[in-house]
Enzyme design. Structure first.
Site, PDB file in Angstrom:
ATOM      1  N   GLY B  66       0.834  -1.198   0.000  1.00  0.00           N
ATOM      2  CA  GLY B  66       0.000   0.000   0.000  1.00  0.00           C
ATOM      3  C   GLY B  66       0.858   1.233   0.000  1.00  0.00           C
ATOM      4  O   GLY B  66       2.080   1.151   0.145  1.00  0.00           O
ATOM      5  N   GLU B  82      -0.070   0.841  -6.283  1.00  0.00           N
ATOM      6  CA  GLU B  82       0.824   0.485  -5.182  1.00  0.00           C
ATOM      7  C   GLU B  82       1.113  -1.014  -5.147  1.00  0.00           C
ATOM      8  O   GLU B  82       2.252  -1.424  -4.948  1.00  0.00           O
ATOM      9  CB  GLU B  82       0.223   0.932  -3.842  1.00  0.00           C
ATOM     10  CG  GLU B  82       0.276   2.439  -3.622  1.00  0.00           C
ATOM     11  CD  GLU B  82       1.706   2.940  -3.363  1.00  0.00           C
ATOM     12  OE1 GLU B  82       2.598   2.116  -3.142  1.00  0.00           O
ATOM     13  OE2 GLU B  82       1.894   4.178  -3.403  1.00  0.00           O
ATOM     14  N   GLU B  86       4.879  -2.422  -5.633  1.00  0.00           N
ATOM     15  CA  GLU B  86       5.559  -3.055  -4.515  1.00  0.00           C
ATOM     16  C   GLU B  86       5.702  -4.563  -4.665  1.00  0.00           C
ATOM     17  O   GLU B  86       6.578  -5.162  -4.044  1.00  0.00           O
ATOM     18  CB  GLU B  86       4.825  -2.737  -3.206  1.00  0.00           C
ATOM     19  CG  GLU B  86       4.872  -1.259  -2.860  1.00  0.00           C
ATOM     20  CD  GLU B  86       4.289  -0.966  -1.496  1.00  0.00           C
ATOM     21  OE1 GLU B  86       3.668  -1.866  -0.917  1.00  0.00           O
ATOM     22  OE2 GLU B  86       4.465   0.165  -1.023  1.00  0.00           O
ATOM     23  N   PRO B 103      -6.951   7.866  15.039  1.00  0.00           N
ATOM     24  CA  PRO B 103      -5.898   8.889  14.984  1.00  0.00           C
ATOM     25  C   PRO B 103      -4.504   8.355  15.324  1.00  0.00           C
ATOM     26  O   PRO B 103      -3.504   8.845  14.806  1.00  0.00           O
ATOM     27  CB  PRO B 103      -6.359   9.917  16.025  1.00  0.00           C
ATOM     28  CG  PRO B 103      -7.837   9.736  16.128  1.00  0.00           C
ATOM     29  CD  PRO B 103      -8.087   8.283  15.877  1.00  0.00           C
ATOM     30  N   GLU B 133      11.154  -8.980  -1.240  1.00  0.00           N
ATOM     31  CA  GLU B 133      10.606  -9.160   0.097  1.00  0.00           C
ATOM     32  C   GLU B 133       9.091  -9.301   0.108  1.00  0.00           C
ATOM     33  O   GLU B 133       8.457  -9.182   1.138  1.00  0.00           O
ATOM     34  CB  GLU B 133      11.055  -8.017   1.000  1.00  0.00           C
ATOM     35  CG  GLU B 133      12.523  -8.119   1.408  1.00  0.00           C
ATOM     36  CD  GLU B 133      12.841  -9.322   2.288  1.00  0.00           C
ATOM     37  OE1 GLU B 133      12.179 -10.377   2.134  1.00  0.00           O
ATOM     38  OE2 GLU B 133      13.728  -9.197   3.132  1.00  0.00           O
TER      39      GLU B 133
END
Lengths: 269, 269
Positions: B66, B82, B86, B103, B133
């Site tokens: 992400g 993403e 990745e 938060p 990875e």
DNA sequence: CAAATAGTGTCTCTAAGACAATATCAC
DNA sequence: GTGATATTGTCTTAGAGACACTATTTG
């Protein structure tokens, strides 16, 4: 080599441009129109809460209640806070139905929205709120022969018409593209269509419909909720058989309705 | 009085603090382990794609692919971009499953995440990607007697264990609270649990499971997909009867499997 | 031919829909 | 009593699950 503490000390989030984030809420309620004959049952209608925009952009258009996510709150608290501040109603339930993130969706700039569907319990709306410009609109949402969806919202003399096309759901949740938006602000017609789809998908299951009703209710009331949302009608005998699994009896009965009293039920724990 | 153009000229969005927004993707694939006997069918397992974090925070922990939403793209494009950047895989489908906006969820600051579940078609993963990875983990997700959910992810000698509690869904979609997170970064254990719930909810319907398979497939393969995700087993005769509605025959057959050849089917248009 | 999967037919049980009949109140 | 809704019972039908049986391939 940095350790985690050192890393966080020097990490700068604001090297990247960030969007403003809003929560918008499609709040639904079942309203019952005044009865004609003293013993006839009142008609049930699905209605949606909109506010009239007083400022630019989309001045004088109708929009969903909503507003900016603030630091320290979750998106759900934001949704609840905004609908409360703007319309003085408190939903019994809210549910995320989608993210609306088209870059050009808001002329003010880069603003993305988390859209929620919410349920307002019948009879919990207090009059006399500050939000004079918040109004309940009767909802119609139907598919025509060509497959296009027509959303019609009515409040008194005001009618808002929108036409939407269901988007091929490759790479994503079902969405709607706006063909005509009526006088609805931003992409709110698409948000409302998505919320209605989600509501209808859920309303078939019993769990999802109790929030429209008070603590205790008759089975006929429950049936009307489901029928109103799904725009269908089922035989009482069959509805009762299915509903029985989800409700439990109380000792109370209705009265004064010009016909046999109905037992009141509550949602089974 | 301002008109809309003048309003937009003077409007300043940056008077309010804004969060960073990310998309995180739980990518699922069905993998088949090598057959033991020459004619035995290989076992199917549900697996999830994770990447090992090379930097702080949560260095060396495993995380969902992400990254940050960029100006000019939708959140769905961001999710697709993403996971591709990745891990070098491209999902056949993605679906928003929730917003994660506590938060304190990210020690770097105010970062909220749109979480997606996605489906990778069997056999589309090319080897030799830059993402050394990125690894596929076998998934187990079960409820114990006390009602707690146990998520177990296995890759070779590496086992990640997380314990989660289903959150009362008052005011919102079903969510999970993390009791123990294993070596999973951030709140990703909760995201994975939510994605698995959503996947299981969908997998009962046939529409949702075709993306796990190539264009053409045998009915037994289709059955294994559903069984693997839902962790059930059904009788072939009954599965075929239900599946018949959603598939159409091709002229092709499998061969070389030491038993009667199977007709290949494709998803009905 | 043995082992394994592919594929068909059918019995049973359950849930959904249709329909008929009875119950009870306010005017 | 009349008009309305409340409530129960039962017949029929469609679908899900269980099970038995046949078909076809390769070592």
């Amino acid at each position: 080599m940095q350790n985690e503490h050192e890393f966080l000390q020097t990490y700068r989030l604001d090297d990247y441009e960030r969007p403003s984030v809003t929560a918008d809420v499609a709040a639904f309620m079942i309203r019952r129109t005044a009865e004609e004959s003293y013993r006839k049952e009142p008609e049930s209608r699905l209605s949606l809460l909109l506010i009239r925009r007083g400022g630019h952009p989309f001045k004088d258009c109708w929009a969903l209640p909503g507003g900016f996510l603030q630091k320290g709150e979750t998106i759900e608290s934001c949704a609840l806070r905004e609908i409360r501040e703007e319309t003085n109603v408190t939903p019994a339930a809210i549910k995320l139905i989608g993210m609306f993130t088209e870059p050009e969706r808001d002329p003010r700039g880069w603003i993305i929205s988390a859209a929620f569907a919410s349920i307002i319990t019948e009879g919990t709306v207090q009059g006399g709120d500050d939000a004079a410009e918040a109004q309940w609109f009767d909802v119609r949402f139907e598919q025509d022969e060509a497959g296009l969806y027509h959303l019609t919202l009515t409040h008194g003399d005001t009618t808002l018409d929108a036409v939407l096309e269901e988007q091929s759901t490759r790479h994503g949740a079902a969405g709607f593209a706006i063909r005509e938006s009526g006088s609805l602000a931003f992409d709110h017609a698409a948000i409302i269509a998505a919320a209605l789809s989600a509501l209808r998908r859920e309303a078939g299951k019993f769990e999802a419909i109790f929030d429209f009703l008070p603590e205790t209710f008759t089975l006929t009331q429950l049936q009307r909720v489901q029928e109103t949302i799904l725009n269908i009608s089922v035989l009482p005998a069959n509805f009762r058989r299915k509903a029985a699994e989800y409700v439990e009896e109380t000792e109370e009965y209705t009265s004064g309705a010009g016909h046999r009293p109905a037992k009141l039920f509550r949602k089974k724990a």
